[in-house]
Design an enzyme around this catalytic site. Structure first.
Site: not given
Ligand code: NAD
Length: 358
Positions: A84, A185-188, A190
């Site tokens: 990292k 319901v963000g990237n993952v 949703y």
């Molecule tokens: P993202 O930022 O797209 O989605 C996170 C969502 O959570 C957002 O919509 C945000 O508004 C919401 N949120 C924030 N605080 C909140 C709360 N207190 N209550 C309810 N909702 C809340 O992120 P992502 O890419 O979807 O990743 C989500 C998690 O998964 C993160 O912890 C990330 O580190 C982990 N992760 C993501 C990936 C990936 O491929 N994107 C891979 C491994 C792990």
């Protein structure tokens, strides 16, 4: 600043093979690269840019994150190791082309292989700039599936993993009628919702942004729950997909689900919270085991984009989890502890590291 000579005595130091301080006066670059372990292959891990309070905080973060990458890649059976990097600064105001080029030079000049990728505070455009100075950059291959965004694969891996956990807990992985709460319901979250809905699950969602919830209501017929309530909703599966620390002193005793399985990194505030869930008879799926789809995606896209191989590898998350649940049941230890042990077996932890320092 903490003496660099002392880094091996830091609590987060764990036989890291190489730790390099990255400084470039001209561009203002200050940061670190940490390669934890390359037994399984070159270290792959993102570059985080963040306004760390001082170098000691940045160093602690890079040591901890790089170790986590080794465990995640090994548990996912990938031929890559853990590394990292971090850059100290505000990504909106302190980032410059010269700074990124200087970081690219550091990646290129390491004694062991480290493949840099995007992370919080950096993006594909930044990786393309570093790519001018080093070939050791992931996520810049033209024509990658989903344009290099790993979250569809993370969501698919989550779906496979939730089915494995439901099968273990309820004896069948039929999700029809299963009540599942998604926190974030963000990237993952949703995309996970879409897959679960298709499989017949009833969804409950919460997000700090109302429009994210509205989409879920429209597309998946989801019921909206407040951010304060989502963890204690009466459901079968609770899936924290927002930020870390969702399971903490306040929430751990309020969870009503039989299974906790979410994408959020470090969703347990401490290992003790995992033990408490286990004592309550709740199956807790370790985050780094179930959210490995993203790193699997990056590894396959970098190696040429074998889509069928990638899909098979994502499906294998199910086998890893089944093995983990079996060992946890047999030994009475927490799934988190068993995951660490299984990962350690897979990367054959060294007793001594090779330490280099500039
Ligand atoms: P993202 O930022 O797209 O989605 C996170 C969502 O959570 C957002 O919509 C945000 O508004 C919401 N949120 C924030 N605080 C909140 C709360 N207190 N209550 C309810 N909702 C809340 O992120 P992502 O890419 O979807 O990743 C989500 C998690 O998964 C993160 O912890 C990330 O580190 C982990 N992760 C993501 C990936 C990936 O491929 N994107 C891979 C491994 C792990």
């Amino acid at each position: 600043m903490m003496s660099i000579m002392n880094y091996t005595s830091l609590p987060d130091f764990d036989h890291h093979e190489e730790v390099v301080r990255c400084v470039d006066e001209g561009s203002g670059l200050r940061g670190f690269i940490a390669v934890h372990n390359t037994n399984r292959g070159p270290a792959l891990g993102g570059c985080r840019m963040w306004t760390y309070g001082d170098e000691a905080a940045a160093l602690a973060d890079v040591l901890r994150l790089s170790r986590g990458q080794t465990y995640k890649a090994a548990l996912a059976n990938l031929d890559i190791g853990g590394g990292k990097s971090v850059i100290i600064g505000d990504p909106r105001s302190d980032k410059s082309r010269d700074l990124l080029l200087a970081m690219g030079d550091y990646v290129n000049n390491l004694n062991v292989s480290y493949i840099i990728a995007e992370d919080s505070g950096t993006g594909v455009a930044d990786m393309r700039v570093m790519n001018e100075r080093t070939q050791w950059v992931a996520g810049v291959v033209e024509g990658s599936e989903h344009g290099g965004d790993p979250s569809p694969s993370t969501a698919y891996g989550m779906f496979v993993g939730i089915k494995a956990a439901v099968r273990h807990r309820f004896g069948s992985d039929n999700l029809a009628g299963m009540r599942i709460a998604i926190q974030g319901v963000g990237n993952v979250g949703y995309r996970l919702g879409a897959l679960l809905y298709e499989a017949g699950a009833s969804l409950y969602v919460a997000d700090v942004f109302a429009d994210n919830c509205e989409c879920a209501v429209r597309e998946f017929d989801a019921r909206v729950v407040s951010v304060e309530e989502i963890h204690r909703t009466e459901v079968d599966v609770y899936s924290p997909c927002a930020l870390g620390g969702a399971i903490n002193d306040r929430t751990v005793m309020q969870i009503k689900a039989a299974v906790v399985a979410g994408a959020a990194n470090n969703q347990l505030s401490s290992p003790l919270h995992g033990n408490r869930l286990q004592k309550r008879g709740i199956l807790c799926v370790p985050d780094y085991a179930i959210n490995a789809g993203g790193i699997i995606d990056i590894a396959y896209e970098r190696a040429g984009g074998d889509q069928e191989g990638k899909r098979r590898h994502l499906d294998s998350i199910s086998d890893t989890l089944a093995e983990l649940f079996r060992r946890a049941d047999e030994s009475g230890r927490s799934t988190a502890r068993v995951a660490d042990e299984l990962a350690e077996e897979r990367f054959q932890k060294r007793s001594e590291g090779r330490h280099h320092q500039i």
